[in-house]
Design an enzyme around this catalytic site. Structure first.
Site, PDB file in Angstrom:
ATOM      1  CD  GLU A 220      -2.842  -1.140   2.421  1.00  0.00           C
ATOM      2  OE1 GLU A 220      -3.906  -0.509   2.300  1.00  0.00           O
ATOM      3  OE2 GLU A 220      -2.504  -1.731   3.459  1.00  0.00           O
ATOM      4  NE  ARG A 316       9.382   1.589  22.427  1.00  0.00           N
ATOM      5  CZ  ARG A 316       9.078   0.876  23.503  1.00  0.00           C
ATOM      6  NH1 ARG A 316       8.086  -0.022  23.468  1.00  0.00           N
ATOM      7  NH2 ARG A 316       9.756   1.061  24.626  1.00  0.00           N
TER       8      ARG A 316
END
Length: 343
Positions: A220, A316
């Protein structure tokens, strides 16, 4: 002698008589010496890498040669081409070297899209300077300097000449539709892309030439030139991978198996297996990363490039300090089998 590749196909010429693109429905990798020798008796081929223009009348003889050497698909195309008014070309590549003609360049791109070689599996140096900038239209490829005249001719004849794009690379599916794939917007996958069986490319997904996937993936985001994504790895919406044409230099940036590049995330170094980059986080090779142990304590601060190819990592951003952190990835990526079904 071991030959690299050969293919027989049709071509498009501009008004100067130069080939500007070529279509090879059945390229052959590592053809036998016997096949090349038999073809050379029909056309004027001696040795080396060569793109040979073929007369339609020679196609029947080529068909017989292909059939005699267990190449039925090529034999069938050559038989049909015997009545063609389109220019025909036979490309024989003795060696895998930098392409010297448009036909050679198009053959190499189609070798990748046919999954006969993987990205970086053939030399494509100089291909940008070799290929023409072309208007890809509903009436076929048109050399850009000729477009205005063709548009006028079409209008005066009452036809609508629609230009899909202006580029050196056409969309892949006009030449090759690999088995077992779904592509929502075909204009976003360039010829020369390697789309692995089981891959789905959604509407905003993009795969450049000399790049792609090896197996089941949901794309995507953007897979830039030179990048390979391993089986079972997903590229989230809006995510981007830095390619060799966009600042990555000579480093081959890749993603291993069963990894996830989160939505709107970015990657600028090779990622290992079973890794996750959280949504919205862009990690380049020079990004300083705070390494954490199993208790969440800092071990050291290193550059992301030092983690190239290392598996089982989670990247992260600390929501309080803004520091980019890396720790063991305890959650394996599980693909949605229904979303990835391409039956």
């Amino acid at each position: 002698m071991a030959y690299f590749s050969l293919a027989f196909g049709s071509a498009t010429k501009n008004r100067d008589g130069k080939i500007i693109e070529a279509f090879f429905p059945t390229p052959i990798l590592n053809p036998s010496d016997e096949l090349v020798k038999a073809l050379a008796e029909v056309v004027d081929y001696q040795q080396g890498n060569q793109a040979i223009e073929v007369q339609a009348a020679q196609s029947a003889a080529l068909s017989e040669v292909f059939a005699a050497h267990q190449q039925p698909a090529s034999a069938s195309f050559a038989a049909k081409a015997a009545n063609s008014a389109q220019p025909l070309v036979l490309v024989i590549l003795e060696n895998d070297e930098q392409p010297q003609s448009v036909a050679e360049g198009f053959l190499k791109l189609q070798l990748i899209s046919n999954r006969l070689v993987k990205p970086h599996g053939t030399v494509l140096d100089g291909i940008f300077g070799l290929l023409h900038n072309i208007a890809w239209t509903n009436e076929g490829p048109i050399d850009l300097p000729e477009l205005a005249d063709r548009q006028i001719e079409a209008r005066l004849a009452g036809r609508a000449l629609s230009v899909d794009c202006v580029d050196k690379f056409p969309k892949m599916v006009d030449y090759v539709v690999p088995t077992g794939v779904r592509i929502a917007d075909t204009s976003r996958v360039r010829l020369g892309a390697h789309v692995g069986e089981g891959t789905t490319v959604m509407h905003e997904g993009f795969i450049n030439f000399n790049a792609g996937t090896t197996g089941v993936s949901m794309v995507e985001g953007r897979i830039s030139a030179g990048v390979m994504v391993g089986d079972g790895s997903d590229i989230g919406g809006g995510a981007s991978i830095m390619g060799t044409l966009s600042g990555g230099g000579k480093v081959v940036i890749s993603i291993g198996e069963n990894s996830l590049l989160g939505a709107n995330a970015g990657l600028g170094f090779p990622l290992g297996d079973r890794c996750t980059v959280e949504s919205g986080l862009y990690v380049t090779a020079g990004t300083k990363v705070r390494m954490l142990d199993s208790d969440g304590n800092e071990v050291e601060i290193i550059k992301a490039r030092d983690l190239a190819g290392v598996s089982d990592l989670l990247f992260r951003r600390n929501s309080v300090t803004g520091q980019i952190e890396c720790l063991a990835n305890k959650t394996a990526v599980e693909l949605n089998s229904e979303l990835h079904s391409n039956n």
